[in-house]
Structures are given as C-alpha cells and as structure tokens.
Write a protein that holds these residues in place. Structure first.
Motif, PDB file in Angstrom:
ATOM      1  N   ALA A   1       1.029  -1.612   0.335  1.00 42.53           N
ATOM      2  CA  ALA A   1       0.293   0.173   0.283  1.00 42.53           C
ATOM      3  C   ALA A   1       0.942   0.718  -0.063  1.00 42.53           C
ATOM      4  CB  ALA A   1      -0.795   0.173   1.332  1.00 42.53           C
ATOM      5  N   LEU A   2       2.058   1.262   1.145  1.00 45.58           N
ATOM      6  CA  LEU A   2       2.941   2.882   0.637  1.00 45.58           C
ATOM      7  C   LEU A   2       3.648   2.675  -0.911  1.00 45.58           C
ATOM      8  CD1 LEU A   2       4.619   4.251   2.695  1.00 45.58           C
ATOM      9  CD2 LEU A   2       6.293   2.305   2.644  1.00 45.58           C
TER      10      LEU A   2
ATOM     11  N   SER B   1       0.863   8.031   7.627  1.00 46.52           N
ATOM     12  CA  SER B   1       0.785   7.555   9.007  1.00 46.52           C
ATOM     13  C   SER B   1       0.984   5.599   8.849  1.00 46.52           C
ATOM     14  CB  SER B   1      -0.763   7.004   8.825  1.00 46.52           C
ATOM     15  OG  SER B   1      -1.545   8.297   8.635  1.00 46.52           O
ATOM     16  N   ILE B   2       1.425   5.624   7.657  1.00 43.31           N
ATOM     17  CA  ILE B   2       2.176   4.077   7.719  1.00 43.31           C
ATOM     18  C   ILE B   2       3.630   4.050   7.898  1.00 43.31           C
ATOM     19  CG2 ILE B   2       3.077   2.161   5.911  1.00 43.31           C
ATOM     20  CD1 ILE B   2       0.588   2.404   4.384  1.00 43.31           C
ATOM     21  N   ARG B   3       4.377   5.470   7.199  1.00 44.29           N
ATOM     22  CA  ARG B   3       5.726   5.079   7.448  1.00 44.29           C
ATOM     23  C   ARG B   3       5.597   5.268   9.568  1.00 44.29           C
ATOM     24  NH1 ARG B   3       9.400   4.480   4.378  1.00 44.29           N
ATOM     25  NH2 ARG B   3       9.103   4.910   2.027  1.00 44.29           N
TER      26      ARG B   3
ATOM     27  N   ALA C   1       7.797  10.302   7.340  1.00 45.75           N
ATOM     28  CA  ALA C   1       6.604  10.457   8.008  1.00 45.75           C
ATOM     29  C   ALA C   1       6.111  11.522   7.709  1.00 45.75           C
ATOM     30  CB  ALA C   1       5.822   9.340   8.944  1.00 45.75           C
ATOM     31  N   GLN C   2       7.200  12.456   8.820  1.00 45.18           N
ATOM     32  CA  GLN C   2       6.419  13.883   9.253  1.00 45.18           C
ATOM     33  C   GLN C   2       6.651  14.872   7.397  1.00 45.18           C
ATOM     34  OE1 GLN C   2       9.130  15.432  12.127  1.00 45.18           O
ATOM     35  NE2 GLN C   2       9.341  17.711  11.990  1.00 45.18           N
ATOM     36  N   SER C   3       7.715  14.388   6.712  1.00 40.16           N
ATOM     37  CA  SER C   3       7.288  15.557   5.534  1.00 40.16           C
ATOM     38  C   SER C   3       6.444  14.634   4.474  1.00 40.16           C
ATOM     39  CB  SER C   3       9.124  14.844   4.682  1.00 40.16           C
ATOM     40  OG  SER C   3       8.967  15.666   3.311  1.00 40.16           O
TER      41      SER C   3
ATOM     42  N   ASN D   1       3.342  15.089  16.239  1.00 39.72           N
ATOM     43  CA  ASN D   1       3.712  13.881  17.022  1.00 39.72           C
ATOM     44  C   ASN D   1       5.353  13.216  16.930  1.00 39.72           C
ATOM     45  OD1 ASN D   1       1.785  13.368  18.819  1.00 39.72           O
ATOM     46  ND2 ASN D   1       0.318  12.554  17.302  1.00 39.72           N
ATOM     47  N   CYS D   2       5.357  13.298  14.936  1.00 33.91           N
ATOM     48  CA  CYS D   2       6.858  12.792  14.187  1.00 33.91           C
ATOM     49  C   CYS D   2       7.414  13.294  14.849  1.00 33.91           C
ATOM     50  CB  CYS D   2       6.186  12.279  13.215  1.00 33.91           C
ATOM     51  SG  CYS D   2       5.197  11.164  11.603  1.00 33.91           S
TER      52      CYS D   2
END
Length: 251
Positions: free
Chosen positions: A22-23, A54-56, A66-68, A97-98
C-alpha cells in the motif's frame, strides 16, 4: 497506470492489511499526482501523503519521512484554501507526533498550536480533545525514551484526563493506551501501588475490546508488580523493564 489507479489500488491494499505494498502505491500516486493531478485532484494527493505518512510512522517507525509526508499534505490544503479543515488538523497533529519522536519538541509545539487553531475554527472540540490526548500521549513516550519517568507520567495522566471527556471507541482506545504506559511509568518510578492501580484500571476498561493486544503492556506491568512484591527485587525488574522499553522505543 495513472495516479488515480495507484491510489485506488493502495486503498484496497491498505484495507487488506498489505501495508508495505500500500505504501509503495501511495507514494507512486504522489509521484504521478504532483505533475498530473495537482491542479484538478488535490484531495487524492493530500490523502496519499497522509496515508503514506501514517504507514511510515505507525508500521515502519520512520518518523522523519512520515513527518515530511504530513507537512506536504498540510501545504496542499493550505494552497487549496482548505487549511481550516479537520483533515488538516489531523495531518498537523500527526506531524507534531513525528516531530516529538524526531526530538524536535519546539516544532512539535508549533504544529500542535496550528492544529489547535484549525480545530477551533473548523472542527469540533471533541475531535480537538482526541488530537490533544494523542499528542500528550506521544510526549509521554518521548519523555520515557529520555528516562524522565516523572515527566512522562505527567503527560500520560493529562492524556487520560482529556480522553475521559468522551466514551466513544476512539477516546476509549486512547485512554487504554495512555493508562498502560502510565502504569509502566509509575513502575519505573518505583511506585508499585500506583502502577498496580493504573494497570488494573487499564485492564478493566479494555474488556469491551475484542482484541487483547491493547492490554498487553497493562497485563505485563501487573505481572511485574506481583513478581516484585513476591521477590522484593525491585531494581532487577526496573533494569529489565528499562532495557525492554528502550528496545521498543528505538525499534
């Protein structure tokens, strides 16, 4: 294949639990969409970034990338005059959160402050409470990683208090998660009675869930408390827990 096709396929894979594939398809969607769809399908590009992020974050613990993804999603909504939208708030809180996990506490506070302004203007206060509860929970995890058990317990307690404002499943799940880590923080502070009390509350609350996975840390804390009471080897258990904790938080 077009970005739309990759996105539809990625959604199907995500629902089937095939997160690695999916990613790949969400990130392929982004490559296609940035040139082909950005003008007329910004919602697809936004969601692809959020879901990839979200997956990362959740599965790969790759908080930097993920933050990026989350910040790019925010920028897309800002450019589309959709900044004051619940999904923008969600992306901002996940970016916060990241940032916590990346050790960027100042940025985390900024992102969450922006999310709060979005929620106050464009989203329900109930949703803001859940976002803030989750934000405090992640701050608690960060302070645990820094071996600041007093600080982590404070944030977990605040997270629990906020999540108590609603009885829906999302708030209940967040409350259980915060309680079990609060129990662990108390145990690492050598406060056995508080750890037992919170762990028991966590297990009692979680009885409505079909999965036992939510309570594994709560049950583990309770078992450690009982072993400590029988053996009086508090320091040995603390050392064991700290090693296990660092292995989990740095995985």
């Amino acid at each position: 294949l077009s970005g739309r096709v990759h996105y539809a396929y990625a959604i199907a894979l995500e629902k089937a639990g095939e997160l690695a594939d999916a990613l790949v398809n969400f990130e392929t969607t982004i490559v296609f969409s940035e040139k082909l769809l950005a003008a007329d399908e910004p919602d697809i590009l936004f969601e692809a970034h959020v879901r990839a992020g979200s997956i990362r974050a959740d599965s790969l613990k790759d908080f930097k990338r993920a933050q990026s993804h989350f910040l790019k999603a925010v920028l897309i909504n800002k450019e589309q005059d959709k900044f004051f939208h619940p999904r923008t708030a969600y992306a901002l809180t996940q970016a916060a959160n990241c940032a916590i996990h990346n050790g960027q506490m100042d940025k985390a506070q900024d992102y969450f402050r922006w999310a709060t302004s979005v929620c106050k203007k464009g989203a329900a206060s109930k949703e803001l409470r859940l976002h803030k509860s989750n934000f405090l929970y992640n701050k608690g995890l960060y302070f645990l990683k820094q071996n600041d058990y007093e600080g982590s317990a404070k944030f977990f307690e605040e997270s629990v208090e906020l999540s108590e404002a609603s009885s829906d499943n999302k708030h209940l799940e967040q409350r259980v998660m915060s309680l079990e880590w609060l129990a662990l923080a108390h145990l690492l502070r050598s406060d056995i009675s508080a750890a037992k009390e919170v762990a028991a509350k966590c297990i009692k609350l979680s009885t409505g869930f079909k999965s036992d996975s939510l309570t594994k840390y709560g049950r583990s804390v309770l078992a450690h408390c009982e072993s400590i009471e029988k053996s009086s080897n508090l320091q040995g258990h603390i050392i064991h827990l700290e090693k296990a904790l660092m292995a989990y938080l740095t995985a």
